[in-house]
Design a protein around this motif. Structure first.
Motif, PDB file in Angstrom:
ATOM      1  N   GLY A 134       7.943  27.375  62.169  1.00 33.56           N
ATOM      2  CA  GLY A 134       8.446  26.859  63.442  1.00 33.56           C
ATOM      3  C   GLY A 134       9.824  26.255  63.310  1.00 33.56           C
ATOM      4  N   LYS A 135      10.414  25.853  64.473  1.00 36.68           N
ATOM      5  CA  LYS A 135      11.769  25.289  64.501  1.00 36.68           C
ATOM      6  C   LYS A 135      12.739  26.188  63.754  1.00 36.68           C
ATOM      7  CE  LYS A 135      10.410  20.423  64.917  1.00 36.68           C
ATOM      8  NZ  LYS A 135      10.572  19.060  64.364  1.00 36.68           N
ATOM      9  N   THR A 136      12.644  27.475  64.016  1.00 34.63           N
ATOM     10  CA  THR A 136      13.410  28.451  63.248  1.00 34.63           C
ATOM     11  C   THR A 136      14.144  29.404  64.179  1.00 34.63           C
ATOM     12  OG1 THR A 136      11.781  28.374  61.469  1.00 34.63           O
ATOM     13  CG2 THR A 136      13.271  30.236  61.493  1.00 34.63           C
ATOM     14  N   LYS A 137      15.382  29.680  63.827  1.00 35.90           N
ATOM     15  CA  LYS A 137      16.179  30.683  64.519  1.00 35.90           C
ATOM     16  C   LYS A 137      16.432  31.839  63.560  1.00 35.90           C
ATOM     17  CE  LYS A 137      20.499  29.784  65.290  1.00 35.90           C
ATOM     18  NZ  LYS A 137      21.736  29.225  65.887  1.00 35.90           N
ATOM     19  N   ASP A 167      12.732  32.976  68.688  1.00 28.14           N
ATOM     20  CA  ASP A 167      14.187  32.788  68.753  1.00 28.14           C
ATOM     21  C   ASP A 167      14.850  33.806  67.833  1.00 28.14           C
ATOM     22  OD1 ASP A 167      16.771  31.921  68.971  1.00 28.14           O
ATOM     23  OD2 ASP A 167      16.335  29.808  68.590  1.00 28.14           O
ATOM     24  N   ASP A 200      15.974  19.680  60.822  1.00 30.49           N
ATOM     25  CA  ASP A 200      15.218  19.852  62.052  1.00 30.49           C
ATOM     26  C   ASP A 200      15.082  21.321  62.434  1.00 30.49           C
ATOM     27  OD1 ASP A 200      16.691  16.853  63.430  1.00 30.49           O
ATOM     28  OD2 ASP A 200      14.845  17.138  62.274  1.00 30.49           O
ATOM     29  N   MET A 201      16.154  22.093  62.295  1.00 29.56           N
ATOM     30  CA  MET A 201      16.153  23.498  62.676  1.00 29.56           C
ATOM     31  C   MET A 201      16.596  24.354  61.492  1.00 29.56           C
ATOM     32  SD  MET A 201      15.718  25.942  64.861  1.00 29.56           S
ATOM     33  CE  MET A 201      15.622  25.225  66.507  1.00 29.56           C
ATOM     34  N   THR A 202      15.884  25.421  61.255  1.00 30.34           N
ATOM     35  CA  THR A 202      16.196  26.323  60.143  1.00 30.34           C
ATOM     36  C   THR A 202      16.723  27.642  60.702  1.00 30.34           C
ATOM     37  OG1 THR A 202      14.470  25.368  58.747  1.00 30.34           O
ATOM     38  CG2 THR A 202      15.251  27.569  58.161  1.00 30.34           C
ATOM     39  N   THR A 203      17.829  28.121  60.134  1.00 28.99           N
ATOM     40  CA  THR A 203      18.396  29.405  60.529  1.00 28.99           C
ATOM     41  C   THR A 203      18.240  30.400  59.393  1.00 28.99           C
ATOM     42  OG1 THR A 203      20.016  28.364  61.980  1.00 28.99           O
ATOM     43  CG2 THR A 203      20.455  30.629  61.307  1.00 28.99           C
TER      44      THR A 203
END
Length: 294
Positions: free
Chosen positions: A38-41, A109, A10-13
């Motif tokens: 998107g959905k990226t930190k 982010d 769901d979220m990629t760092t």
């Protein structure tokens, strides 16, 4: 064994590692490109590595009188403290500039991490919470040895558990992908990663095999193509005779490809020492950004 695409999270760092080299902007720009899905930190890391001023200049106190030696040591200690403060200030300035560049590229982010310690050890510690790592192929002294990789580069890539993006000094447009495929486990993972990762959405990947597959654990280039076709990311395949260190950079330039994806360091350090490393040779020779998969 059959190839399979990996599951998307769901979220990629992304951990982007910068220093005072000419590659810092390229690292920020490549990290921003990876983050575009998107959905990226994005975490931007700078490590201040303490350099002992006495050791760096050689301790000459034994070659002079004791009084002069004490004065010299005190002077070097003061210099060491000043140098440490300047390095911290420079690191903060680098991080501020990198954060502003990433935000200007559309990454919202963004956090910065300023650490003291060993560069390799700190990167490996910080990558534990990351999905991707972004490095420049050379460090701050790279301008003095442009034909060589950074001294910490191979240590990080060999020790890391994460896929590593390798940034050039200046990022160009990435609108197509080449996967250097040899049938081995690392290149199979590279194919699966390209097929499943949202970072490659909208891109076509071309498989390039130089000569025949040599690994005892291989799949055919047709099997790899099927994985990419299933993900609607297949752009064709080629089998070319020759030396990978020459063929692949030439192919990248002739095809106008923007990114090379490949398995990295499939041999032991000893075998690499004796026979050389194709990975290191290609990182040196390829001007485009790369993604290395262990």
């Amino acid at each position: 064994m059959p190839l399979a695409a990996t599951e998307e999270s769901d979220m990629t760092t992304i951990l982007a590692c910068i220093d005072a080299s000419q590659y810092a902007n390229g690292v920020c720009d490549l990290a921003a490109w990876v983050a575009r899905s998107g959905k990226t930190k994005l975490e931007i890391l700078h490590v201040v590595q303490r350099v002992d001023s006495i050791a760096a200049r050689n301790d000459l106190s034994g070659a002079i009188g004791p009084d002069d030696g004490n004065e010299l040591l005190e002077e070097l200690t003061r210099f060491d403290e000043l140098q440490a403060k300047l390095m911290v200030q420079r690191g903060r300035a680098l991080l501020e500039t990198a954060e502003a560049r990433a935000r200007a590229a559309g990454v919202n982010d963004v956090t910065t991490v300023h650490r003291h310690g060993g560069i390799v050890e700190t990167i490996l510690e910080c990558e534990a919470q990351a999905d991707w790592v972004v490095l420049g192929k050379r460090g701050a002294s790279g301008q003095y040895a442009p034909r060589h990789l950074g001294s910490k580069f191979e240590r990080v890539v060999r020790s890391s558990d994460k896929p590593i993006w390798v940034a050039p000094a200046e990022l160009t447009t990435i609108d197509s992908v080449v996967i250097a495929f040899d049938g081995g486990p690392a290149s199979q993972r590279a194919v699966a990663l390209v097929a499943s990762s949202p970072e490659f959405s909208g891109l076509k990947a071309r498989l390039v095999m130089v000569g025949a597959a040599k690994s005892s654990s291989t799949v055919s280039i047709d099997d790899a193509a099927a994985v990419l076709q299933h993900a609607d990311r297949f752009g064709g395949s080629s089998v070319i005779e020759g030396d990978p260190e020459q063929v692949i950079p030439e192919y990248m330039n002739q095809a106008g490809a923007g990114l090379l994806v490949m398995g990295a360091y499939s041999h032991s350090r000893l075998k690499t020492f004796v026979f050389g490393s194709t990975t290191a040779a290609l990182v040196r020779a390829v001007a485009q950004p790369m993604l290395l998969v262990r």
